[in-house]
Design a protein around this motif. Sequence first.
Motif: not given
Length: 594
Positions: A97-99, A104-105, A129-131
């Motif tokens: 979830d933290s990953m 989300r940010q 979002l490519d990362q």
Amino acid sequence: LIKMIHELLLALSGYPGTIFTWNKRTGLQVSQDLPFLHPSETSVLNRLCKLGSDYIRFTEFIEQHTGHVHQQEHHSIQTNQAGLNGVYLRAFCTGLDSMLQPYRQALLDLEQEFLGDPHLSISHVNYMLDQFQLLFPSVMVVVETIKSQKIHGCQILETVYKHSCGGLPPVRMALEKILAVCHGVMYKQLAAWMLHGLLLDQSEEFYVKQGPSAGGAAANQEEDEEDLGIGGLSGKQLKELQDLRLIEEENMLAPSLQQFSLRAEMLPSYVPIRVAEKILFVGESVQMFENHNHSPSRAGSILKHQEDMFATELHRLKQQPLFSLVDFENLIDGIRSTVAEHLWTLMVEESDLLGQLKIIKDFYLLGRGELYQVFIDHAQHMLKTPPTAVTEHDVNVAFQQAAHKVLLDDDNLLPLLHLTIDYQGKESKDATGTREGATPPQESSPREVPPTGWAALGLAYKVQWPLHILFTPAVLEKYNVIFRYLLSVRRVQSELQHCWALQMQRKHLKSNQTDAVKWRLRNHMAFLVDNLQYYLQVDVLESQFSQLLQQINSTRDFESIRLAHDHFLSNLLAQSFILLKPSRYADDQIAMSL
């Protein structure tokens, strides 16, 4: 287009709509009946939909195993799958979830950008979002592995660790962060186990468990059959000797000494077995002290009141982003050394271990030869027949009489010793463990009547705390095997000496050729048994015992004492020919082969 961008961001956040639809099997998909989309735009959108599909499946997995997630229930979420549970799985979900938080940010940032500039394109979303295009599929492999193989407990650590060893930096860093969260659970279990003797493991996830080790007999079968060069002793015989599966030891242990072992399948590959064994030893020792209520001032703290310091060090390791085996093992070694030294002081200096070993030598190893010579004379008539319900009482009376006759009147020692007789109908009594240290003999089955009382004879010794962690029921049973063997040699020697006495009484009478043959036979037998007795008492018992005392006095580490004592016992059994097959059995094997 602006409406579609907003729907895209909602779909990527886990909220499908009319343009981007959700299918449990195929995931997020772009609706096919949108005429204003160019095929290249559809391709980019489908690429983004794969990210959204992975995100939804991640959040589904988190919801299934933790009960909370950062989204509404927009689709059906299955109940927790059978076999997938435990604190390590919840920790994995927390790390997962933290990953997802940067993702989300990134979606929130895109929403802000589109509110400020409505003319931004789909390509900009793809670029921002490519990362995550490499990260999500790689992490999804880990999630699917856990689900499909029902990975449980500390096995999750191993699974995450193996997948973090790849060559993609974003994937490696993300999985290392998840692994650090999972390690937090392990450090909490370690702190409870090593500092307080508490095994907090309701779901059987930790690599320490209560109960005996399952072992791996099949894997070591070839090694077991190899000759070790100890008087024809094979690996299998030595293993049976060391294990002595004559009793279920865990059923006979006092409440303050429960049996624990390693759960090898739960041990991560980056934690060596040597470190795990140190963890097991420390926890067992602390647990024994925590459960022992009397003489607290005498025992003191087994960690020498350094619990807070060790807890701080464990917390420091827990806060490290990467697991360091060097730091981890150094801390474990420090705790183990403290415990081992305290146990050495308690056992050698305060509990007089050397004096207890002298008692073991005198009574189990027939060091008090004159006592057993008198006992054999007293008990011969009652033990030459099959035992009955009163035989044990009669034998102990004879033992007490023999002790008084040789001036052994130690009122503190004799009550701790008790001769046992295993006869038919006594199994239920022995199974309850009414006497600490009393163990059934090896030579006869409890369902069969022993041919003589000598075959059913055993010696029980009430071991005082804390020496019971060294002289366990299994160890005392090994001593009983040696005790019965040495006593049988002494009995044969005594009978041969009695024959010599009869021979001397009749030497003035006229003898025939048959008598001469008997005398020669007795002489040869006496020569053999006398030399065997000398060899056992001098070359084996005295030699090995002096080496044991020397090793105990040369160390301040309890584990070294236990290892030296184990070697002492193994050497006694091996060098005394106890493990060798009887000659008649060997003859039968030769005859069968012919």
